[in-house]
Design a protein around this motif. Structure first.
Motif, PDB file in Angstrom:
ATOM      1  N   MET A   1       0.531  -1.181   0.401  1.00 29.74           N
ATOM      2  CA  MET A   1      -0.450   0.076   0.184  1.00 29.74           C
ATOM      3  C   MET A   1       1.077   1.102  -0.063  1.00 29.74           C
ATOM      4  O   MET A   1       0.628   2.353  -0.433  1.00 29.74           O
TER       5      MET A   1
ATOM      6  N   VAL B   1      -2.767  -7.799  -4.819  1.00 32.86           N
ATOM      7  CA  VAL B   1      -2.440  -9.078  -3.606  1.00 32.86           C
ATOM      8  C   VAL B   1      -3.095  -9.991  -3.372  1.00 32.86           C
ATOM      9  O   VAL B   1      -4.028  -9.964  -2.817  1.00 32.86           O
TER      10      VAL B   1
ATOM     11  N   THR C   1      -6.378   0.598  -0.261  1.00 35.37           N
ATOM     12  CA  THR C   1      -5.988  -0.535  -0.057  1.00 35.37           C
ATOM     13  C   THR C   1      -6.971  -1.648  -0.968  1.00 35.37           C
ATOM     14  O   THR C   1      -6.072  -1.176  -2.167  1.00 35.37           O
ATOM     15  N   VAL C   2      -6.904  -2.945  -0.304  1.00 34.97           N
ATOM     16  CA  VAL C   2      -7.125  -4.126  -1.502  1.00 34.97           C
ATOM     17  C   VAL C   2      -8.398  -4.210  -1.573  1.00 34.97           C
ATOM     18  O   VAL C   2      -9.428  -4.320  -0.623  1.00 34.97           O
TER      19      VAL C   2
ATOM     20  N   GLY D   1      -8.528  -8.793  -4.483  1.00 34.49           N
ATOM     21  CA  GLY D   1      -7.433  -8.568  -4.612  1.00 34.49           C
ATOM     22  C   GLY D   1      -6.257  -7.158  -5.334  1.00 34.49           C
ATOM     23  O   GLY D   1      -4.643  -6.965  -4.481  1.00 34.49           O
TER      24      GLY D   1
ATOM     25  N   GLU E   1     -13.172 -13.376  15.184  1.00 34.02           N
ATOM     26  CA  GLU E   1     -12.434 -14.300  15.560  1.00 34.02           C
ATOM     27  C   GLU E   1     -13.606 -15.506  14.841  1.00 34.02           C
ATOM     28  O   GLU E   1     -13.737 -16.712  13.910  1.00 34.02           O
TER      29      GLU E   1
ATOM     30  N   LEU F   1     -14.796 -15.068  11.203  1.00 32.51           N
ATOM     31  CA  LEU F   1     -13.933 -15.557  10.232  1.00 32.51           C
ATOM     32  C   LEU F   1     -14.398 -17.927  10.118  1.00 32.51           C
ATOM     33  O   LEU F   1     -14.683 -17.952   8.772  1.00 32.51           O
TER      34      LEU F   1
ATOM     35  N   PRO G   1     -14.924 -15.842  -1.063  1.00 31.89           N
ATOM     36  CA  PRO G   1     -15.278 -14.848  -0.315  1.00 31.89           C
ATOM     37  C   PRO G   1     -15.564 -13.893  -0.535  1.00 31.89           C
ATOM     38  O   PRO G   1     -14.796 -12.912  -1.404  1.00 31.89           O
TER      39      PRO G   1
ATOM     40  N   LEU H   1     -12.421 -11.409   0.859  1.00 32.73           N
ATOM     41  CA  LEU H   1     -11.063 -11.271   1.633  1.00 32.73           C
ATOM     42  C   LEU H   1     -11.028  -9.902   2.750  1.00 32.73           C
ATOM     43  O   LEU H   1     -10.304 -10.045   3.790  1.00 32.73           O
TER      44      LEU H   1
ATOM     45  N   TYR I   1     -11.873 -11.583   5.892  1.00 33.19           N
ATOM     46  CA  TYR I   1     -11.401 -12.272   7.058  1.00 33.19           C
ATOM     47  C   TYR I   1      -9.914 -11.234   7.517  1.00 33.19           C
ATOM     48  O   TYR I   1      -9.642 -11.376   9.018  1.00 33.19           O
ATOM     49  N   VAL I   2      -9.306 -10.644   7.555  1.00 24.96           N
ATOM     50  CA  VAL I   2      -8.318  -9.977   7.381  1.00 24.96           C
ATOM     51  C   VAL I   2      -9.346  -8.075   8.597  1.00 24.96           C
ATOM     52  O   VAL I   2      -8.627  -8.810   9.345  1.00 24.96           O
ATOM     53  N   TRP I   3     -10.132  -7.871   7.948  1.00 20.35           N
ATOM     54  CA  TRP I   3     -10.493  -6.865   8.959  1.00 20.35           C
ATOM     55  C   TRP I   3     -12.133  -6.729   9.624  1.00 20.35           C
ATOM     56  O   TRP I   3     -12.083  -6.070  10.074  1.00 20.35           O
TER      57      TRP I   3
END
Ligand code: SF4
Ligand code: SF4
Lengths: 238, 238
Positions: free
Chosen positions: A213, A223, B13-14, B22, B195, B198, B225, B227, B230-232
């Motif tokens: 980023m 990514v 961001t992604v 991605g 948690e 996810l 999904p 993503l 999952y990350v944030w």
């Protein structure tokens, strides 16, 4: 009779990484590689441990096995390795599967050219960064990319473990700016249980995102994690 | 002066989902939607709760905000909503950003045509399945798809919560077989902690994969999904 050394045929499943991430596909995994990456997650294709499982198969035998597994549920096939681009004998297989109406994807590190490569619908070139312990022959890679210059779906994918790998990816991106670039989180923890693996991979993915980023070199890149490791951990053949 | 109602600008961001999953990108989120999906994860764009935060901005103001946030690190921008295709006033913004050399992605449910749509590089049409409580006007959707028939990057994305949604997706896929189809796991648990979310999302993703793998209708589709969840988790503006 033209035969190809095959180690695994499985599916239908989901492609967990790269350009065709999420794709419903069948997998054909060929044996043999000209590299020995330190972190190779399919070392069994080249280190001799599964030599006895190599199946020399004709195009028709491969098709029959695919059909037994997937029946009428698929029209996309991924050829993976090892390095499938070592095999001139894949040519007739590619022809056969195209005649069956299949869409074909293939991944290779880009160390060998084969005349059948342009017939692959989705070509992923994945040159290996320093952490692999391998050296990229940029003359060969450039030659392959040049031969594929009118191909509509070629991309670069680089697995990233550390800063040195990122610096390598910058060089590759600047050398081939015309190709879509996928940066992928490296999984160096092949022994982990699923739960810890997931937390570890998410941390590594966040790290990679942070690096990319703030970069002024990686402006228009993708990514990605390896989704299959999220869903299936380090299990094989799914 | 031509102005657009903007609710959020953030990045880089992604992109966490769909065709450009991605992708390193900046986000512009416009206000307003002609739908009220039951599970809308950006209801604040249309339900009045953030009316006071709507910022009416010119193309240049939008660009300046993007540049303040991202500096020289980006060349890809995603326009999201709400339904950005409600806004004829986005035309000059699209022109402005294209002149700056940006690659543009946009998502809309496909309920409205705008003359600037063909200028978007990556168009995602995401008609809403029964679980949303909305009805698809297939005449309009077909018209939009027809208008975009020479566009190189148009795809369909359908969020799936249950079997009825899958049956709807089959109909859409059979009606528009020429368009790449992305099936996306619905996240109906917007209050969950990270948690549990996810684990829940991975279970739902596995369920969706299982359904699609055995289907003879969904042969060449992508199953993904979100993503970013999952990350944030369910955090906003990342
Ligand atoms: S090129 Fe691929 S298959 Fe060959 S050693 Fe490296 S990671 Fe393994
Ligand atoms: S179309 Fe999109 S923004 Fe509009 S209500 Fe449905 S989910 Fe929300």
């Amino acid at each position: 009779m033209n035969k190809v050394p095959v180690l695994e045929i499985f599916g239908p499943t989901v492609q967990g990484e790269g350009m065709t991430i999420g794709q419903k596909t069948m997998f054909i995994r060929t044996a043999g590689c000209d590299y020995q990456c330190s972190w190779c997650d399919s070392a069994f294709t080249w280190n001799g441990t599964e030599k006895q499982n190599i199946n020399w198969m004709t195009a028709e035998e491969i098709w029959n096995t695919l059909y037994e597994l997937g029946g009428d549920t698929f029209s996309h096939i991924t050829i993976s390795g090892g390095n499938p681009a070592l095999l001139p004998s894949l040519g007739p297989v590619v022809d056969f599967l195209k005649e069956k109406g299949m869409t074909l994807a293939l991944e290779t590190q880009g160390s060998k050219w084969q005349s059948w490569l342009p017939l692959i619908d989705e070509v992923t070139l994945s040159p290996k960064p320093p952490s692999s312990g391998m050296d990229t022959d940029f003359t060969i890679l450039e030659n392959i990319i040049d031969h594929l210059k009118n191909h509509p779906k070629v991309c670069l994918k680089i697995v990233i473990f550390d800063e040195k790998d990122l610096a390598y990816a910058e060089i590759v991106h600047q050398r081939f700016p015309q190709l879509p670039l996928y940066l992928q989180v490296g999984n160096s923890w092949l022994e982990a249980d699923d739960e810890s693996l997931l937390q570890y991979l998410l941390k590594r993915y966040e790290w990679l995102i942070d690096q990319v980023m703030k970069s002024t070199v990686f402006k228009n890149v993708k990514v990605l994690p390896q989704l299959h490791a999220y869903v299936w951990g380090n299990k094989r053949g799914v």
